[in-house]
Design an enzyme around this catalytic site. Sequence first.
Site, PDB file in Angstrom:
ATOM      1  N   ALA A   1       0.939  -1.112   0.012  1.00 41.11           N
ATOM      2  CA  ALA A   1      -0.025   0.152   0.112  1.00 41.11           C
ATOM      3  C   ALA A   1       0.851   1.191   0.080  1.00 41.11           C
ATOM      4  CB  ALA A   1      -0.695   0.107   1.092  1.00 41.11           C
TER       5      ALA A   1
ATOM      6  N   GLU B   1       4.788  -4.832   7.563  1.00 40.38           N
ATOM      7  CA  GLU B   1       3.920  -3.736   8.180  1.00 40.38           C
ATOM      8  C   GLU B   1       4.452  -3.460   9.584  1.00 40.38           C
ATOM      9  OE1 GLU B   1       2.670  -5.906   6.356  1.00 40.38           O
ATOM     10  OE2 GLU B   1       1.293  -5.175   4.991  1.00 40.38           O
TER      11      GLU B   1
ATOM     12  N   GLU C   1      -0.542  -9.336  -0.034  1.00 41.16           N
ATOM     13  CA  GLU C   1      -2.014  -9.557   0.286  1.00 41.16           C
ATOM     14  C   GLU C   1      -2.892  -9.639  -1.132  1.00 41.16           C
ATOM     15  OE1 GLU C   1      -1.788  -6.102   2.827  1.00 41.16           O
ATOM     16  OE2 GLU C   1      -2.593  -7.161   4.560  1.00 41.16           O
TER      17      GLU C   1
ATOM     18  N   GLY D   1       0.655  -4.972   0.920  1.00 38.41           N
ATOM     19  CA  GLY D   1      -0.420  -4.903   0.239  1.00 38.41           C
ATOM     20  C   GLY D   1      -0.058  -5.613  -0.951  1.00 38.41           C
TER      21      GLY D   1
END
Length: 260
Positions: free
Chosen positions: A66, A134, A114, A111
Amino acid sequence: MELKNVTLEKKEKVAIVTINRPKALNALNSETLKDLDTVIAELEKDKDLYAVILTGAGDKSFVAGADIAEMKDLTEEQGKEFGILGNNVFRRLENLDKPVIAAISGFALGGGCELAMACDIRIASEKAKFAQPEVGLGITPGFGGTQRLPRIVGLGKAKELIYTGDIIKADEALRIGLVNKVVPLENLMEEALTLANKIAENAPIAVKLCKDAINRGTQVDMDQAILVEAEDFGKCFSTEDQKEGMGAFIERRAKNFQNK
Ligand code: CAA
């Protein structure tokens, strides 16, 4: 369909979706997530596409996570909203009525890992790297990592990867079952296309119902799960393709599925 950071290409029965933001190693900002959502909506409508490949532009990165610059100053409420945005898009992808193959060239971090996990099948290049880093940024995985990683690799390994943030290479990702196959980088798209085309040769409604039975059935207990399977199995017998597939077998001729 106006898109800034995602492209959609159709090659006969296969769609190729590319996250295309190379200046940020294809990191997912809100704009890119919204583009991806728009593309998924288009894929949902297109009945002539039987399989999807999801990849990242360039050889260096699938998706590097992200967008950290966008997240840096978020409040608690905004952080939650950003997590929900990503999770909703990934869930829509996971529920898409066509199999999705992630073709992972390089970094699949945060992300990016993911996103790959929301796909049905993952093919990685030998140069691919995976992590949920993260905690090193002061956050938890927010686009499904705490939920899909344990479901894919098991609780212990998922907790180790998420608590340490360790980066693992493609061969380790293969060993723990995070990816299905590792191939040389130069063969990545060819391998993904071969697999997608192989899937696309089968009865598309049956493939779609297999995905539905696996996705829904693995979320409930076995007594419920076999009912989900029976329901999808039964639906196949209302299709022309079931008559065609079994007829072709009995009559010893080539089959010709019509997606009906
Ligand atoms: N967000 C925003 N920008 C990113 C980014 C990210 N996740 N990853 C890379 N970029 C940008 C860099 O800022 C840099 O931009 P500038 O050229 O404008 O400075 C550009 O992409 C190239 O990156 P690097 O110069 O860092 O390239 P490198 O080869 O030295 O390193 C890397 C590559 C190891 C992938 C490194 O970029 C990196 O560690 N990126 C962050 C990875 C990460 O922590 N991802 C998880 C994000 S959090 C998350 O995803 C939360 C969630 O679950 C929802």
